[in-house]
Design an enzyme around this catalytic site. Sequence first.
Site, mmCIF file in Angstrom:
data_model
loop_
_atom_site.group_PDB
_atom_site.id
_atom_site.type_symbol
_atom_site.label_atom_id
_atom_site.label_comp_id
_atom_site.label_asym_id
_atom_site.label_seq_id
_atom_site.Cartn_x
_atom_site.Cartn_y
_atom_site.Cartn_z
ATOM 1 N N HIS A 1 -4.372 6.553 0.456
ATOM 2 C CA HIS A 1 -3.513 5.170 0.494
ATOM 3 C C HIS A 1 -4.102 4.304 -0.362
ATOM 4 O O HIS A 1 -5.005 4.928 -0.916
ATOM 5 C CB HIS A 1 -3.607 4.545 1.843
ATOM 6 C CG HIS A 1 -4.913 3.943 2.232
ATOM 7 N ND1 HIS A 1 -5.947 4.695 2.432
ATOM 8 C CD2 HIS A 1 -5.352 2.864 2.248
ATOM 9 C CE1 HIS A 1 -6.859 4.078 2.800
ATOM 10 N NE2 HIS A 1 -6.621 2.902 2.640
ATOM 11 N N HIS B 1 -5.111 0.443 -2.099
ATOM 12 C CA HIS B 1 -5.438 -1.093 -1.729
ATOM 13 C C HIS B 1 -5.190 -1.733 -2.844
ATOM 14 O O HIS B 1 -5.928 -1.938 -4.058
ATOM 15 C CB HIS B 1 -7.227 -1.279 -1.630
ATOM 16 C CG HIS B 1 -7.566 -0.229 -0.333
ATOM 17 N ND1 HIS B 1 -9.054 -0.233 -0.261
ATOM 18 C CD2 HIS B 1 -7.042 -0.094 0.937
ATOM 19 C CE1 HIS B 1 -9.257 0.170 1.013
ATOM 20 N NE2 HIS B 1 -8.198 0.385 1.651
ATOM 21 N N GLU C 1 0.922 -1.294 -0.093
ATOM 22 C CA GLU C 1 0.000 0.194 0.099
ATOM 23 C C GLU C 1 0.759 1.250 0.027
ATOM 24 O O GLU C 1 1.812 1.186 0.801
ATOM 25 C CB GLU C 1 -0.992 0.127 1.206
ATOM 26 C CG GLU C 1 -1.989 -1.166 1.091
ATOM 27 C CD GLU C 1 -2.993 -0.896 2.259
ATOM 28 O OE1 GLU C 1 -3.348 0.232 2.787
ATOM 29 O OE2 GLU C 1 -3.572 -1.885 2.592
ATOM 30 N N ASP D 1 -9.749 0.423 7.764
ATOM 31 C CA ASP D 1 -9.736 1.983 7.602
ATOM 32 C C ASP D 1 -10.748 2.469 8.720
ATOM 33 O O ASP D 1 -10.614 3.263 9.295
ATOM 34 C CB ASP D 1 -9.968 2.102 6.273
ATOM 35 C CG ASP D 1 -8.866 1.785 5.196
ATOM 36 O OD1 ASP D 1 -7.977 1.619 5.619
ATOM 37 O OD2 ASP D 1 -9.327 1.592 3.946
#
Length: 137
Positions: free
Chosen positions: A85, A87, A30, A98
């Site tokens: 970020h 995935h 990530e 999250d």
Amino acid sequence: MLEPCVMMVEVTRAVLARILDEAALAHPHECCGILLGDAQTIRALKPATNIHSAPDRHFEIDPQALVDAHRAARAGGPAVVGYYHSHPVGQAVPSSVDRALAAHDGRIWAIAAEGEVRFWQDDEAGFEALSLRVIDR
């Protein structure tokens, strides 16, 4: 029946492209970083090192990057409006992790997955999807 009000965020085309580039470079881990701008417009980003011990499944922004970004904002630079970020496996929606780790502070989260970036606001009720307007400036 009234439609729910969906907040809109503006983001530059360059920021969107950069988030996707960062996600591709970090894969299979990530990527993560800081979104910069003002209340409703994201004009820049600051990539950060993902210091989580399992970076293929989680992210943790390097605390020094956060400190530096907030110091720069206090000195007149762009405000820290949120975080981004990726995935690497999954969708561009907040994961259960999250949701569990969110601060509910009203910040914007951008999540990149499957070649797209989606934006969310982390408020007291949880994550709310944001409408996106791409701008060139």
